[in-house]
Design an enzyme around this catalytic site. Structure first.
Site, PDB file in Angstrom:
ATOM      1  N   GLY A  62       0.728  -1.091   0.124  1.00 11.59           N
ATOM      2  CA  GLY A  62      -0.033  -0.013   0.059  1.00 11.59           C
ATOM      3  C   GLY A  62       0.877   1.206   0.123  1.00 11.59           C
ATOM      4  CD  GLN A  67       4.189   5.890   2.440  1.00  9.09           C
ATOM      5  OE1 GLN A  67       3.156   5.291   1.996  1.00  9.09           O
ATOM      6  NE2 GLN A  67       5.421   5.135   2.571  1.00  9.09           N
ATOM      7  CB  CYS A 111       7.353   1.747   6.317  1.00  8.08           C
ATOM      8  SG  CYS A 111       6.398   3.164   5.768  1.00  8.08           S
ATOM      9  CG  LEU A 112       6.801   0.956   0.115  1.00  7.15           C
ATOM     10  CD1 LEU A 112       5.925   1.429  -0.927  1.00  7.15           C
ATOM     11  CD2 LEU A 112       7.945  -0.005  -0.509  1.00  7.15           C
ATOM     12  CG  HIS A 153       1.475   0.651   7.662  1.00  6.80           C
ATOM     13  ND1 HIS A 153       2.824   0.216   8.226  1.00  6.80           N
ATOM     14  CD2 HIS A 153       1.975   1.572   6.617  1.00  6.80           C
ATOM     15  CE1 HIS A 153       3.551   0.819   7.450  1.00  6.80           C
ATOM     16  NE2 HIS A 153       3.627   1.492   6.758  1.00  6.80           N
ATOM     17  CD  GLU A 154       0.032   2.175   3.214  1.00 12.83           C
ATOM     18  OE1 GLU A 154       0.603   3.476   3.328  1.00 12.83           O
ATOM     19  OE2 GLU A 154       0.671   1.014   3.325  1.00 12.83           O
ATOM     20  CG  HIS A 157       2.209   6.281   5.871  1.00 13.65           C
ATOM     21  ND1 HIS A 157       3.447   6.794   6.328  1.00 13.65           N
ATOM     22  CD2 HIS A 157       2.153   5.093   5.645  1.00 13.65           C
ATOM     23  CE1 HIS A 157       4.273   5.754   5.954  1.00 13.65           C
ATOM     24  NE2 HIS A 157       3.665   4.704   5.559  1.00 13.65           N
TER      25      HIS A 157
HETATM   26 ZN    ZN Z   1       4.312   2.713   5.340  1.00 11.52          ZN
END
Ligand code: ZN
Length: 187
Positions: A62, A67, A111-112, A153-154, A157
């Site tokens: 995701g 981000q 996480c990216l 999680h998203e 963000h």
């Molecule tokens: Zn993340």
């Protein structure tokens, strides 16, 4: 796993956009609260397409709009990559909110924006989310297991929270040390 008004048969949006760069910690946008989308116009559709392309290319489960440098309440998720059972393709969720959640389980997350770092985070195991899709329709979606985890999680963000913010300070500091040590090496 999907119910209520979410239509799993609905065609996934075609991804034809260029991926964009993913912001890494400690970029300030990752720590800021994103603003709601008040109108789904061509710019919102365009950034959504670029987010889908970026998520698929990474590849990631995701992605949240901040981000990729857009502080708006938009996220993308790819249930097909998360679930073992047949699942819908990549989705865009505008102004997502948690209606209800239950349970609590520890599992590993990455996480990216924090490449190469992982931690065990406690999150609900079941949630009902409400969001608006790209056509402007209100959708209610039920998710459980790792899909619920990815969505939460998203959502975090969008409020400027990274997974390590949910860890005890000692673990977070260890991950930060690892992160900055790697940055030193990469120099
Ligand atoms: Zn993340």
């Amino acid at each position: 796993m999907f119910s209520n008004t979410y239509d799993a048969q609905k065609k996934a949006p075609a991804v034809m956009a260029e991926p964009v760069g993913i912001l890494k910690y400690p970029h300030s946008l990752l720590a800021s609260t994103s603003a709601p989308v008040d109108r789904i116009d061509s710019s919102i559709r365009a950034i959504s397409q670029r987010m889908l392309a970026t998520m698929l290319m990474a590849p990631g489960f995701g992605l949240a709009a901040n981000q990729v440098g857009v502080p708006k309440r938009i996220l993308t998720v790819n249930p097909a990559r998360i679930m073992d059972e047949p699942a819908p393709g990549p989705m865009v969720m505008i102004n997502p909110e948690v209606r209800e959640s239950r349970g609590g389980e520890w599992d590993e997350e990455g996480c990216l924006s924090l490449p190469g770092l992982y931690g065990f985070v406690k999150r609900p195991t079941w949630a009902i989310l409400e969001y608006t899709d790209l056509e402007g329709e209100k959708v209610e979606m039920e998710a459980e297991g790792y899909l619920a985890r990815c969505l939460l999680h998203e959502l975090d963000h969008l409020d400027g929270t990274l997974f390590w913010d949910r860890l005890p300070a000692s673990q977070r500091n260890l991950l930060k040390l690892k992160f900055f040590t790697r940055m030193e090496w990469a120099r």
